[in-house]
Design an enzyme around this catalytic site. Structure first.
Site, PDB file in Angstrom:
ATOM      1  CE  LYS A   4      29.230  17.190 -14.189  1.00 28.67           C
ATOM      2  NZ  LYS A   4      27.265  17.776 -14.070  1.00 28.67           N
TER       3      LYS A   4
ATOM      4  CG  HIS B 275      26.389  17.178 -21.252  1.00 33.89           C
ATOM      5  ND1 HIS B 275      26.812  17.835 -20.077  1.00 33.89           N
ATOM      6  CD2 HIS B 275      26.165  18.395 -21.879  1.00 33.89           C
ATOM      7  CE1 HIS B 275      25.849  18.528 -19.897  1.00 33.89           C
ATOM      8  NE2 HIS B 275      25.416  18.806 -20.836  1.00 33.89           N
TER       9      HIS B 275
ATOM     10  CE  LYS C 255      26.112  22.381 -23.526  1.00 31.61           C
ATOM     11  NZ  LYS C 255      24.687  21.744 -23.425  1.00 31.61           N
TER      12      LYS C 255
ATOM     13  CD  GLU D 127      21.883  24.828 -15.635  1.00 29.06           C
ATOM     14  OE1 GLU D 127      21.678  24.289 -16.141  1.00 29.06           O
ATOM     15  OE2 GLU D 127      22.716  24.662 -14.495  1.00 29.06           O
TER      16      GLU D 127
ATOM     17  CG  ASP E 214      26.282  19.833 -11.215  1.00 33.70           C
ATOM     18  OD1 ASP E 214      26.454  19.078 -12.019  1.00 33.70           O
ATOM     19  OD2 ASP E 214      25.543  20.983 -11.706  1.00 33.70           O
TER      20      ASP E 214
ATOM     21  CG  HIS F 210      29.594  21.062 -18.340  1.00 30.37           C
ATOM     22  ND1 HIS F 210      30.217  19.484 -18.464  1.00 30.37           N
ATOM     23  CD2 HIS F 210      28.409  20.582 -16.760  1.00 30.37           C
ATOM     24  CE1 HIS F 210      28.958  18.686 -17.473  1.00 30.37           C
ATOM     25  NE2 HIS F 210      28.215  19.653 -17.354  1.00 30.37           N
TER      26      HIS F 210
ATOM     27  CE  LYS G  73      21.680  23.365 -11.557  1.00 30.89           C
ATOM     28  NZ  LYS G  73      22.114  22.769 -12.720  1.00 30.89           N
TER      29      LYS G  73
HETATM   30  C1  BG6 Z   1      24.622  18.381 -15.945  1.00 31.85           C
HETATM   31  C2  BG6 Z   1      24.139  19.715 -14.637  1.00 31.85           C
HETATM   32  O1  BG6 Z   1      25.778  18.401 -15.962  1.00 31.85           O
HETATM   33  O2  BG6 Z   1      24.667  19.905 -17.232  1.00 31.85           O
HETATM   34  C3  BG6 Z   1      23.430  20.317 -14.775  1.00 31.85           C
HETATM   35  O3  BG6 Z   1      24.548  18.402 -13.532  1.00 31.85           O
HETATM   36  C4  BG6 Z   1      23.265  20.796 -15.646  1.00 31.85           C
HETATM   37  O4  BG6 Z   1      22.933  20.516 -12.988  1.00 31.85           O
HETATM   38  C5  BG6 Z   1      23.137  20.730 -16.653  1.00 31.85           C
HETATM   39  O5  BG6 Z   1      22.148  21.978 -15.321  1.00 31.85           O
HETATM   40  C6  BG6 Z   1      23.701  21.419 -17.935  1.00 31.85           C
HETATM   41  O6  BG6 Z   1      23.692  20.595 -18.810  1.00 31.85           O
HETATM   42  P1  BG6 Z   1      22.788  21.608 -20.126  1.00 31.85           P
HETATM   43  O7  BG6 Z   1      23.833  21.091 -21.499  1.00 31.85           O
HETATM   44  O8  BG6 Z   1      21.474  21.908 -20.367  1.00 31.85           O
HETATM   45  O9  BG6 Z   1      22.960  22.879 -20.672  1.00 31.85           O
END
Ligand code: BG6
Length: 498
Positions: free
Chosen positions: A166, A196, A200, A234, A253, A258, A344
């Site tokens: 993605k 992804h 999870k 994050e 992103d 997600h 971020k």
């Molecule tokens: C990614 C994004 O797909 O997912 C990142 O590109 C992000 O910017 C990350 O930090 C977060 O994934 P996780 O599994 O660490 O929560």
């Protein structure tokens, strides 16, 4: 509450089950990893492949890394060793790591299709006649088509599956175009569009929780649920991903990918089966009922100092933070706001979904009893690795009179004996691809619906508001959610955490 992995639970399909069925045969695979020296490969893919290839779940693997960097096999193995040691060392020991490194090769992009074909042929010769191919495209959207064309020119389309990262496209037009271009080379059954978050464990637990219990599904609708928050702040900055991020931003992103996929698991109707078509159909219905994202309900933010980072334009309008309110226009959810937030360099790293239930009438309780003062009852899913779940409600504080306080029932996968069985999201999804199982992947139709609902925002984004690194975003986030309030930061910490 939930009994994890109760032996008596009859799971209808292997789709969501991490153990390989006793008789399931997965042929050996040559894995061709594009973007092999990138951030994702380093943090997740190489450590994940190392663990899989050393586990009994996956078949024999040979991994060929490729990227624009000029490396030889030795330098790539050193890169992979450092990656696994830093990000996956708890999963493989030294001996296993050395065995995995021997299975790695590197082909520089400058070698062209011919060099890739040769490397795959060598791997296949070692793997035997029934070897198959897995191509992992860990590349930004604009590089996807050139990579697909390279694969075609290299004659690596047959017996192959391809995982596409993605975001899939960067708006409706580019997603449709990308899909059409990919279909000129690969059949839909060969394509695995990865998100992804769906790999999870706690995200899958949302489905188990909702559809395997009689308790909650009857109240899982607008009559009982007041609002929903999907909140994924994050602390991480951009490290060496500025190049990718500057042209992507938080919405593309994280949100259209997600957060919306998580929203779909919260909002879907019961699928008829745990299989790709049934789940895909229900998710697509959710996305079709999503009301177009109204820029007036969106707060875009950019952390102070972002424009000073190398590779960022001094006038950049890229958002490193986004919060928005959206709604689903269907019978289950009409009128229930879904608040989404991510960004971020924020105050805390959290991944929660919080369901706020409608409040009870309060008049029977004496004044100052505390009823309602701590917000509504909440069900909270923690999508972080500890995979927790909490149901908060009012209860009586012991002692004379009637003083009320917030109590909670909590569950954590990490408290169970099966915690060792948890697969990291990428491990799970790579394994599913090796098995040919599309259940936890996204569909072109779903992605296109999401891009379509994003048009008003993408065409007319509100300007970015500055926020201090280490904060929770620009102040406007409070107006966005008022009269409700963000759950984060939590008033009470999770039980067992410090
Ligand atoms: C990614 C994004 O797909 O997912 C990142 O590109 C992000 O910017 C990350 O930090 C977060 O994934 P996780 O599994 O660490 O929560």
């Amino acid at each position: 509450m939930l009994e994890a992995n109760d032996e008596n639970i009859a799971w209808p399909a292997p789709g969501l089950w991490p153990r390989r069925a006793a008789k399931e045969y997965i042929p050996p695979h040559a894995v061709l990893l594009f973007g092999a020296t990138g951030d994702l490969a380093k943090r997740k893919l190489l450590p994940g492949l190392a663990r899989l290839s050393e586990s009994s779940l996956a078949p024999e693997l040979r991994v060929i890394g490729t990227s624009l960097d000029e490396l030889d096999d030795g330098a790539f193995r050193e890169f992979a060793r450092a990656a696994v040691e830093e990000f996956g060392s708890d999963k493989v020991d030294g001996e296993q790591l050395s065995r995995f490194l021997e299975k790695l090769r590197y082909v520089s992009g400058s070698g062209g299709p011919q060099a890739l074909r040769q490397a795959v042929a060598d791997a296949e010769a070692a793997l035997g006649e029934d070897a198959r191919r897995l191509h992992y495209l860990s590349v930004p959207p604009r590089a996807a088509v050139p990579v697909i064309e390279t694969l075609k020119a290299a004659g690596l389309v047959d017996r192959a599956r391809v995982i596409m990262e993605k975001p899939f496209g960067s708006d409706l037009e580019s997603a449709i175009e990308l899909n059409a271009r990919v279909h000129q080379t690969f059949r839909e059954s060969q394509i695995f569009r990865i998100d992804h978050f769906l790999g999870k464990e706690p995200a899958q637990n949302i489905l188990a929780f909702r559809f395997a219990n009689g308790l909650f599904e009857p109240i899982w609708n607008r009559n009982f649920i007041h609002h929903v928050q999907i909140d994924i702040p994050e602390t991480l900055g951009l490290e060496n991903r500025v190049g990718f991020y500057e042209s992507t931003g938080a919405y593309r992103d994280m949100v259209v990918t997600h957060l919306m996929q998580v929203l779909a698991f919260i909002a879907i109707e019961p699928p008829t089966a745990l299989e790709p078509r049934a789940i895909g159909e229900e998710k697509n219905k959710v996305f079709r009922s999503l009301m177009p994202i109204d820029p007036r309900n969106v707060v875009r933010g950019q952390y102070d100092g972002y424009r000073d980072e190398e590779g960022v334009s001094r006038h950049s309008d890229t958002e490193t933070f986004i919060a928005l309110a959206c709604t689903l226009d269907n019978w289950r959810w009409a009128g229930v706001p879904f608040y989404l937030r991510t960004g971020k360099r924020l105050a805390e790293g959290q991944r929660i979904v919080s369901i706020a239930f409608r409040e009870a009438p309060k008049s029977m309780f004496p004044p100052n009893s505390g009823v309602g003062t701590k917000g509504p009852d909440h069900l909270t899913f923690d999508l972080a690795d500890a995979s927790r779940l909490s149901l908060s409600f009012y209860g009586k504080r012991p002692g004379p009179g009637m003083r009320l306080e917030k109590l909670s029932m909590q569950f954590a996968t990490s408290d169970t004996d099966e915690v060792e069985d948890v697969l990291e999201a990428y491990e799970r999804l790579i394994l599913d691809t090796l098995r040919g199982d599309h259940t936890l992947f996204t569909t072109a139709e779903g992605i296109e619906s999401l891009w379509e609902r994003s048009i008003p925002l993408l065409e007319d984004p509100p300007s970015v508001k500055p926020y201090a690194p280490g904060s929770w975003g620009p102040n406007a986030i409070h107006q966005l959610i008022a009269p409700n309030a963000w759950r984060l930061p939590f008033e009470r910490v999770w039980r067992g955490s410090h």
